[in-house]
Design an enzyme around this catalytic site. Structure first.
Site, PDB file in Angstrom:
ATOM      1  CB  CYS A  28      74.420  36.814  -4.134  1.00 42.76           C
ATOM      2  SG  CYS A  28      73.366  36.650  -5.599  1.00 42.76           S
ATOM      3  CE  LYS A  67      74.826  43.202   0.958  1.00 42.10           C
ATOM      4  NZ  LYS A  67      74.056  43.666  -0.182  1.00 42.10           N
ATOM      5  CG  ASN A 120      72.382  46.309   2.982  1.00 40.64           C
ATOM      6  OD1 ASN A 120      72.308  45.267   2.352  1.00 40.64           O
ATOM      7  ND2 ASN A 120      71.888  47.429   2.545  1.00 40.64           N
ATOM      8  N   GLY A 121      69.838  46.881   5.222  1.00 36.64           N
ATOM      9  CA  GLY A 121      68.538  46.234   5.233  1.00 36.64           C
ATOM     10  C   GLY A 121      67.442  47.151   5.723  1.00 36.64           C
ATOM     11  CG  ASP A 122      63.925  46.106   5.950  1.00 32.54           C
ATOM     12  OD1 ASP A 122      63.831  45.843   4.733  1.00 32.54           O
ATOM     13  OD2 ASP A 122      63.578  45.322   6.843  1.00 32.54           O
ATOM     14  N   GLY A 144      70.463  49.479  -0.532  1.00 35.41           N
ATOM     15  CA  GLY A 144      70.315  48.787  -1.807  1.00 35.41           C
ATOM     16  C   GLY A 144      68.992  49.134  -2.453  1.00 35.41           C
ATOM     17  NE  ARG A 145      64.803  45.125  -0.846  1.00 36.17           N
ATOM     18  CZ  ARG A 145      65.014  44.056  -0.103  1.00 36.17           C
ATOM     19  NH1 ARG A 145      65.221  42.908  -0.664  1.00 36.17           N
ATOM     20  NH2 ARG A 145      65.010  44.132   1.197  1.00 36.17           N
TER      21      ARG A 145
END
Length: 177
Positions: A28, A67, A120-122, A144-145
């Protein structure tokens, strides 16, 4: 939090509702969290990160996962050492959130690593999810996003993995639902 006793106590409290696992979020980046030495702020002190994780692992019989990010900043990308040390204190899986998938792949392919590694990412399409899983050898992908405003991405990835084809675009009714 950034306190071993507090995390161990929280773990015992959470245990009472019988979750499937305990996940520690050292990723975070929210300023009010990180600047208090919690979340991604723990990445500034690897020894603390290991002690916090070990306190959680020792306070539960549940699997503990983590994470995290590649490092606190560009000059401290120590994820390979982090992965080994957290594995050594007993975590059962590690999710790495970052756009630099090269280092995520290096962690997964490090011969010292025996736990599942999730990237995780993009990830914003079924094609990219499959490409990155295959290219970097990770055990799974976290999203996520991309799911915000596009929750069907999970269904679309599952369909693409199973069939090799894209699903038809949803109808207006399906989107509203």
């Amino acid at each position: 939090g950034g306190d071993e006793e507090a995390l161990a106590l929280c773990t015992k409290i959470v245990d009472t509702v019988n979750p499937d696992l305990i996940d520690i979020n050292f990723g975070c980046p929210v300023k009010k969290v990180a600047m208090k030495g919690a979340g991604a702020g723990v990445l500034k002190d690897l020894d603390l990160m290991v002690r916090l994780t070990e306190a959680v692992v020792k306070s539960t019989n549940l699997p503990v996962t983590v994470k995290t990010r590649l490092g606190w900043d560009e000059s401290s990308k120590n994820i390979r050492e982090v992965a080994v040390r957290l594995q050594d204190v007993g975590i059962k899986a590690l999710a790495i959130h970052e756009a630099d998938w090269t280092l995520i792949g290096e962690v997964k392919n490090d011969p010292r690593i025996t736990i599942p590694i999730f990237g995780n990412g993009d990830i914003n399409s079924p094609e990219k999810a499959v490409e990155y899983k295959n290219k970097y050898g990770v055990d799974g992908i976290m999203i996520g996003r991309a799911a915000i405003g596009y929750p069907r991405i999970f269904r679309e990835i599952k369909h693409f993995v199973e069939t090799g084809t894209k699903r038809a675009d949803p109808t207006i009714e399906e989107r509203v639902e």
